[in-house]
Design an enzyme around this catalytic site. Structure first.
Site: not given
Ligand code: HAS
Ligand code: CU
Length: 585
Positions: A237, A241, A388-390, A451-452
């Site tokens: 995990h 980050y 999700h991860f794409h 998947r996979r």
């Molecule tokens: Fe995830 C599975 C939970 C973030 C990557 N995640 C994965 C896997 C990958 C991955 C690769 O709880 C699969 C692994 C595998 O092969 O099995 N993930 C989360 C949560 C977050 C999260 C709670 N993941 C990421 C990030 C990744 C990533 C970042 C890669 C870089 N994820 C999970 C969970 C699994 C999971 C379970 C397991 C699932 C399973 O069953 O296998 C949080 O960190 C997300 C928080 C994000 C936010 C969004 C905030 C919004 C922002 C945008 C601001 C906008 C801007 C633009 C700047 C709350 C910051 C504005 C534009 C204008 C034009 C105004």
């Molecule tokens: Cu995770």
């Protein structure tokens, strides 16, 4: 003539290493990206270039090259840039910098050769085992790779550790010269990220050196699969980050300036990075909600920690968007939402990063759904997770890096970008392609598409989407994958042709955004890295001691292993009953 002030003019020696790291990263992106197209077309049964038997070789190469090689080579480049630029001094010794870079390259080559040997009919035998590593990017037992795969990974990770030493040394040297100054924000971001990288990679190093490598060398007969899985996710995990923090860094220090304004708050940015240092590791068990052998209570703690870790991302969304709005208003933007029009949408660096941020907002929602223990049962191991991860690593990170490259490559080479319009088209295509692909993946996951697997249809089993048909969903994935490939090709073309350009005087200055509220507003304690690291370690101990102790107690340090139990992929009923009778008292 005006003096040019690009990075390469200030730090010519460092610029060379950074350039090498970028090109290593682009090479991985090119190969890994192409394999992504191969498998997307295979799974959706549109065109099949490979035999299904080779599917896992392709999938392993795709995952490792993109999630590990592309991301980490790029980020060591920009972290080196961030430290040297914000401290206004070079690294202590570039020979050291080259040596960690070389170590990462050797590790990658070893891993790559081992994976690609999977395509050979007769892979050569080395150390008594055929060269092979069809273990996917998560490489936990019971899947086993050739020892070279693990050795390569170790070299790569140790290389990244030394990169961290390099950044710390540079900062220590600077602190000696500037004893009373606050850590500049970009360096602060690099150091906090490096610290949690050290904490989390400890788990994967332990898993490889004590269990997986001795097991693949035949020194031990078996391992405890649940233990190596748990150690992997302890790392797995936090690594997400490690990929994300450099993208966040660019959103904090570049996006406000590109928007025409200043960063809303330096102190808030520091708080965000401290929270990531504290909370990135003690929640890896949220990838194991469906693993038997870990008590529900520990899973609940992981879920709670995950929900807390949403906070720094939500703070980031607020701070970065507020800074963009500030910039837009400086440029004459008005109204509640009308200011959005005043943003520099023709600039590929800006637009790429803004679109990456926008997609990350959606990715955050799918992450929250994954993180809910009960809802996770619905989506785990389905294509939803791939969707999700794409959006996260495949867009928030990859698209930000590509957009950043349009700024960085001119900085480190002194050459103007080959074509800005092509670059703008490229980032838009990525956004469109990913919209098709990830949306369809999320949807298909909801009705159970696994998947996979090369043959997701399972003969004799009909998937029933709530809306639309499987064929339509597959078509969207295939279309998305083709658009993404075109986008990727345009990116690489731009990079290659830029490197053939002559030196230019029209490179923007190597500076980044100022702040509305600066470091002087941040409490001193935020810079106390020792304190935050100590708390981070204590949290890890709290979250992991009991679950790991019970896993070892139940399954043995080196397992009963799976070998003795003769598990076949689809056991017949008699075998299942017999096994049940054996294990039940
Ligand atoms: Fe995830 C599975 C939970 C973030 C990557 N995640 C994965 C896997 C990958 C991955 C690769 O709880 C699969 C692994 C595998 O092969 O099995 N993930 C989360 C949560 C977050 C999260 C709670 N993941 C990421 C990030 C990744 C990533 C970042 C890669 C870089 N994820 C999970 C969970 C699994 C999971 C379970 C397991 C699932 C399973 O069953 O296998 C949080 O960190 C997300 C928080 C994000 C936010 C969004 C905030 C919004 C922002 C945008 C601001 C906008 C801007 C633009 C700047 C709350 C910051 C504005 C534009 C204008 C034009 C105004
Ligand atoms: Cu995770």
């Amino acid at each position: 003539m005006a003096m040019r002030n690009a990075y390469v003019d200030q730090f010519p020696a460092e610029a060379k290493v950074i350039k090498a790291a970028f090109w290593s990263s682009f090479l991985a992106l090119a190969i890994g990206g192409l394999l992504g197209l191969v498998q997307a077309l295979h799974r959706t049964d549109v065109v099949r270039f490979i035999d299904s038997a080779d599917y896992y070789t392709v999938l392993t190469a795709h995952g490792v090259l993109l999630a590990i090689t592309f991301t980490i080579f790029f980020l060591v480049g920009i972290f080196t840039w961030a430290v040297t630029t914000s401290l206004e001094r070079g690294v202590v010794d570039t020979r050291f910098t080259w040596s960690w870079y070389a170590m990462m390259v050797v590790g990658t080559v070893l891993v790559g050769v081992t994976i690609f040997a999977g395509f050979l009919e007769d892979a050569p035998e080395i150390l008594g085992a055929p060269l092979n590593a069809d273990v996917l990017f998560t490489f936990y037992a019971p899947l086993q790779a050739h020892p070279f795969f693990y050795v390569g990974l170790v070299l790569f990770v140790v290389g990244s550790w030394l990169a961290g030493v390099d950044w710390f040394r540079t900062w220590w040297a600077w602190r000696g010269e500037n004893p009373d100054e606050r850590i500049p924000l970009p360096t602060f971001m690099v150091l906090t990220t490096t610290l949690f990288w050290y904490i989390c990679t400890f788990g994967v190093a332990l898993s490889i050196l004590v269990f997986l490598l001795p097991w693949s060398l035949g020194i031990v007969d078996s391992v405890n699969p649940l233990l190596t899985r748990t150690l992997f996710w302890y790392f797995g995990h936090a690594v997400v980050y490690f990929w994300l923090m450099p993208a966040y860094m660019m959103w904090y220090i570049m996006l406000p300036k590109l928007s025409g304004g200043k960063l809303f708050s330096d102190p808030l940015a520091r708080v965000v990075f401290v929270l990531f240092l504290l909370l990135s590791t003690p929640l890896g068990i949220h990838h194991q909600y469906l693993d038997p052998g870990i008590a529900e209570g520990y899973k609940f703690i992981a879920m709670t920690n995950t929900m807390f870790l949403l906070l720094p991302s939500l703070l980031t969304a607020f701070t970065v968007v507020a800074s963009m709005e500030h910039g837009a208003r400086q440029r004459g933007g008005e109204g509640y939402l009308g200011w959005l029009r005043a943003l520099p949408w023709r600039d590929p660096v800006f637009t790429g990063m803004a679109l990456a941020g926008l997609m990350f907002a959606a990715a955050g929602f799918s992450g929250m759904i994954n993180a809910g223990m009960n809802i996770n049962y619905l989506v785990h191991n389905t294509w939803w997770v791939v969707g999700h991860f794409h959006l996260t690593v495949g867009t928030a990170v990859a698209l930000t890096f590509m957009a950043a490259a349009y700024w960085f490559i001119p900085q480190v080479t002194g050459k103007a970008l080959w074509n800005r319009s092509v670059a703008l088209g490229q980032v838009l295509l990525w956004f469109i392609g990913m919209t098709f692909m990830s949306n369809a993946m999320h949807r298909s996951g909801l009705f159970g598409m696994p998947r996979r697997t090369a043959e997701p249809q399972y003969s004799g089993f009909e998937f029933e989407p709530a809306a639309g048909t499987v064929g339509e969903i597959n078509a969207q994935v295939a279309l998305g994958a083709v658009i993404l490939t075109v986008s990727l090709a345009l990116f690489l073309l731009n990079m290659v042709l830029t490197s053939f350009n002559g030196s230019s005087d029209a490179i923007p200055d190597n500076t980044y955004a100022g702040t509305l509220s600066g470091p002087e507003d941040a409490p001193e304690i935020l810079d106390n890295l020792k304190l935050w690291t100590a708390i981070a370690i204590v949290l890890v101990i709290f979250a992991y001691t009991l679950p790991v102790a019970s896993i070892v107690e139940n399954g043995g340090l080196f397992g009963p292993g799976i070998e003795g139990q003769q598990l076949t992929l689809v056991p017949d009923t008699a075998t299942v009953l017999e096994t049940v009778r054996e294990v039940m008292p």
